[in-house]
Design a protein around this motif. Structure first.
Motif, short mmCIF file in Angstrom:
data_model
loop_
_atom_site.label_atom_id
_atom_site.label_comp_id
_atom_site.label_asym_id
_atom_site.label_seq_id
_atom_site.Cartn_x
_atom_site.Cartn_y
_atom_site.Cartn_z
N GLN A 1 -15.54 -9.92 41.43
CA GLN A 1 -14.19 -9.61 41.43
C GLN A 1 -13.04 -10.34 40.43
N VAL A 2 -12.23 -9.32 39.98
CA VAL A 2 -11.08 -9.79 39.10
C VAL A 2 -9.74 -9.03 39.74
N GLN A 3 -8.98 -9.84 39.64
CA GLN A 3 -7.45 -9.58 39.98
C GLN A 3 -6.87 -9.59 38.83
N LEU A 4 -6.02 -8.65 38.42
CA LEU A 4 -5.22 -8.48 37.33
C LEU A 4 -3.66 -8.25 37.78
N VAL A 5 -2.78 -8.81 37.18
CA VAL A 5 -1.41 -8.84 37.23
C VAL A 5 -0.54 -8.58 36.15
N GLU A 6 0.08 -7.66 36.09
CA GLU A 6 0.82 -7.23 34.97
C GLU A 6 2.38 -7.73 35.18
N SER A 7 2.91 -8.00 33.98
CA SER A 7 4.37 -8.47 33.99
C SER A 7 4.95 -8.04 32.37
N GLY A 8 6.22 -8.21 32.42
CA GLY A 8 6.89 -7.99 31.05
C GLY A 8 7.58 -6.62 31.04
N GLY A 9 7.41 -5.73 32.04
CA GLY A 9 8.12 -4.36 31.80
C GLY A 9 9.49 -4.57 32.09
N GLY A 10 10.27 -3.39 31.59
CA GLY A 10 11.60 -3.25 31.76
C GLY A 10 12.24 -2.14 31.18
N LEU A 11 13.49 -2.33 31.01
CA LEU A 11 14.19 -1.09 30.49
C LEU A 11 14.84 -1.61 29.04
N VAL A 12 14.39 -0.97 28.05
CA VAL A 12 14.90 -1.21 26.62
C VAL A 12 15.49 0.11 25.97
N LEU A 18 9.06 -4.91 23.19
CA LEU A 18 8.83 -5.61 24.51
C LEU A 18 7.28 -6.19 24.62
N ARG A 19 6.88 -7.03 25.38
CA ARG A 19 5.65 -7.55 25.57
C ARG A 19 5.08 -7.76 26.85
N LEU A 20 4.28 -6.96 27.05
CA LEU A 20 3.54 -6.91 28.37
C LEU A 20 2.36 -8.08 28.50
N SER A 21 2.31 -8.57 29.63
CA SER A 21 1.10 -9.64 29.87
C SER A 21 0.31 -9.14 31.02
N CYS A 22 -0.95 -9.54 30.86
CA CYS A 22 -1.79 -9.13 31.98
C CYS A 22 -2.72 -10.37 32.18
N ALA A 23 -2.50 -11.14 33.45
CA ALA A 23 -3.15 -12.38 33.80
C ALA A 23 -4.38 -11.95 34.72
N ALA A 24 -5.55 -12.59 34.17
CA ALA A 24 -6.77 -12.09 35.07
C ALA A 24 -7.29 -13.40 35.79
N SER A 25 -7.80 -13.02 37.08
CA SER A 25 -8.31 -14.50 37.46
C SER A 25 -9.55 -13.77 38.48
N GLY A 26 -10.32 -14.72 38.61
CA GLY A 26 -11.89 -14.51 39.20
C GLY A 26 -12.71 -14.44 38.31
N ARG A 27 -14.01 -13.79 37.99
CA ARG A 27 -14.98 -13.92 37.47
C ARG A 27 -14.63 -13.56 35.98
N THR A 28 -14.75 -14.52 35.13
CA THR A 28 -14.46 -14.31 33.62
C THR A 28 -15.37 -13.02 32.95
N SER A 29 -16.57 -13.16 33.67
CA SER A 29 -17.61 -12.24 33.08
C SER A 29 -17.54 -10.82 33.59
N SER A 30 -16.33 -10.48 34.22
CA SER A 30 -15.99 -9.17 34.39
C SER A 30 -14.85 -8.63 34.03
N SER A 31 -14.34 -9.53 32.98
CA SER A 31 -13.01 -9.18 32.05
C SER A 31 -13.59 -9.27 30.71
N VAL A 32 -14.75 -9.07 30.37
CA VAL A 32 -15.07 -9.10 28.91
C VAL A 32 -14.53 -8.19 27.85
#
Length: 126
Positions: A1-12, A18-32
């Protein structure tokens, strides 16, 4: 399992960055393989960019080529989407996606990804 959390959006404004980020947690083999997609109001979700595990291979949709840059920090298990020269037509909800080994290159179809984030809104005013 992998959890993905995006951030960085907005009004421009058009032309801004703008820079978006996506932090992944869980099995790294599932986010190759990681990718970014976007969905504008009333439209289907579309591919934006993808990156391989080492970060040395990237692929972009024609609509963002030369303006957007995808990268990843393996130590932080985070993928970024640097968006420059933004246009009103870039307005959409941006989604991060991940999958494990076995994908073809480029990995540009939704059904090739197993895990998705909740999305972050990007609005570009003219």
């Amino acid at each position: 399992q992998v959890q993905l959390v995006e951030s960085g959006g907005g009004l421009v404004q058009a032309g801004d960055s703008l820079r978006l980020s996506c932090a992944a947690s869980g099995r790294t083999s599932s986010s190759v393989r990681m990718g970014w997609f976007r969905q504008a109001p009333g439209k289907e979700r579309e591919f934006v960019a993808c990156v391989n595990w080492s970060g040395d291979r990237t692929y972009y949709a024609d609509s963002v080529k030369g303006r957007f840059t995808i990268s990843r920090d393996k130590a932080k298990n985070t993928v970024y989407l640097q968006m420059n020269s933004l246009k009103p037509e870039d307005t959409a909800v941006y989604f991060c996606a991940a999958r494990g080994l076995g994908a073809s290159w480029p990995t540009s179809y939704e059904d090739e990804y197993d895990y998705w984030g909740q999305g972050t809104q990007v609005t570009v005013a003219s």
